[in-house]
Write a protein that holds these residues in place. Structure first.
Motif: not given
Length: 294
Positions: A135-160
């Motif tokens: 949620k914070s990443l979507a609001e541009s509070t962070f540049d990057l996060i390290f977490a579990s894979r998002p359930m919805v990927m439409s606006q996110f780019e995720a790399t294991a």
């Protein structure tokens, strides 16, 4: 209003002498006089007058100087900040899961800073659950996060980028504690402490039970894996959790899961709709290089 003329005005107000100011600005005195005349014409007031100590500001000039000098300082600071960022300096705002904030993320950040000792690179760190981080990443509070894979990927780019083994933990006096390895199908008679719906681990563990076609008996739902482990140690139930060093310090039996086997993957996640400063892009590439070389 001409920005150069404003800079000429501020310099003349400080030096209080047309000839000396023109020399410092590397322009001719007529050019300086013309610039000041244009400003006065545009504003409709006289900015300078002759005084006993040279060229002095009028009352209007003093008011104008306070505003212009402050504005130019803000502008110059902003320009320098942008140039500084373009040179690869700046702040990288990181959000991460608690389990990644102990070693993994701090070690990455330290290695990146050590690889660029000549740069001014700073980090901010925030620890939270996956859903809150996203949620914070979507609001541009962070540049990057390290977490579990998002359930919805439409606006996110995720790399294991990392992984963690999932294990079953039970109290030391539990019937399952006699085992050395466990099949989740053999655990269905016992109450579980489960991750609540705010946790990124909830769908992962739920998927494991979906694989065996069964639902666990959920006695409690908790968001933090460390709290779950503490409750298991006090006989509130059993749980599937990521392996953590702290488990070795608790009164629990740690059992590898024979079926269904599952590893929890951690992802480096960015917002595809958010501008990525050069220093953040370099850090992303640095992390990806680390992943490729391990």
């Amino acid at each position: 209003m001409n920005l150069s003329h404003l800079r000429y005005f501020v310099k003349l107000a400080q030096i209080k002498h047309y000839t000396k100011t023109a020399e410092l600005l590397c322009i001719t005195q007529p050019s300086l006089s013309h610039a000041i005349s244009q400003l006065e014409k545009e504003l409709g007031v006289v900015l300078f007058e002759k005084g006993p100590r040279g060229t002095e500001l009028t009352s209007f000039g003093k008011q104008f100087f306070a505003s212009v000098n402050s504005s130019l300082n803000i502008l110059d600071n902003g320009i320098e900040t942008i140039k500084n960022g373009a040179r690869g300096n700046g702040i990288i705002r990181i959000g991460c899961l608690r389990t990644l904030g102990v070693h993994y993320v701090p070690e990455l950040a330290a290695a990146f800073k050590n690889a660029h000792p000549d740069r001014d690179i700073q980090f901010t760190f925030h620890v939270d659950l996956t859903n809150s981080l996203l949620k914070s990443l979507a609001e541009s509070t962070f540049d990057l996060i390290f977490a579990s894979r998002p359930m919805v990927m439409s606006q996110f780019e995720a790399t294991a980028v990392s992984k963690q083994e999932l294990v079953l933990i039970v109290p030391n006096d539990h019937p399952l504690a006699k085992k050395y390895i466990v099949d989740l199908r053999d655990t269905l008679d016992y109450p579980y402490i489960f991750f609540d719906k705010s946790s990124g681990l909830r769908p992962i563990v739920a998927h494991m039970f979906a694989e065996i076609g069964a639902n666990p008996k959920i006695a409690y739902e908790v968001s933090e894996d460390q709290v779950i482990a503490g409750l298991v140690a006090q006989n509130f139930g059993i749980a599937v959790v990521p392996f953590m060093d702290m488990l070795l310090q608790l009164d629990v039996k740690i059992l590898p899961i024979a079926y269904p086997s599952y590893e929890r993957k951690f992802y480096m996640i960015s917002n595809k709709n958010q501008y990525v400063p050069p220093v953040v892009q370099e850090f992303k590439n640095f992390v990806l290089d680390k992943v490729r070389n391990t």
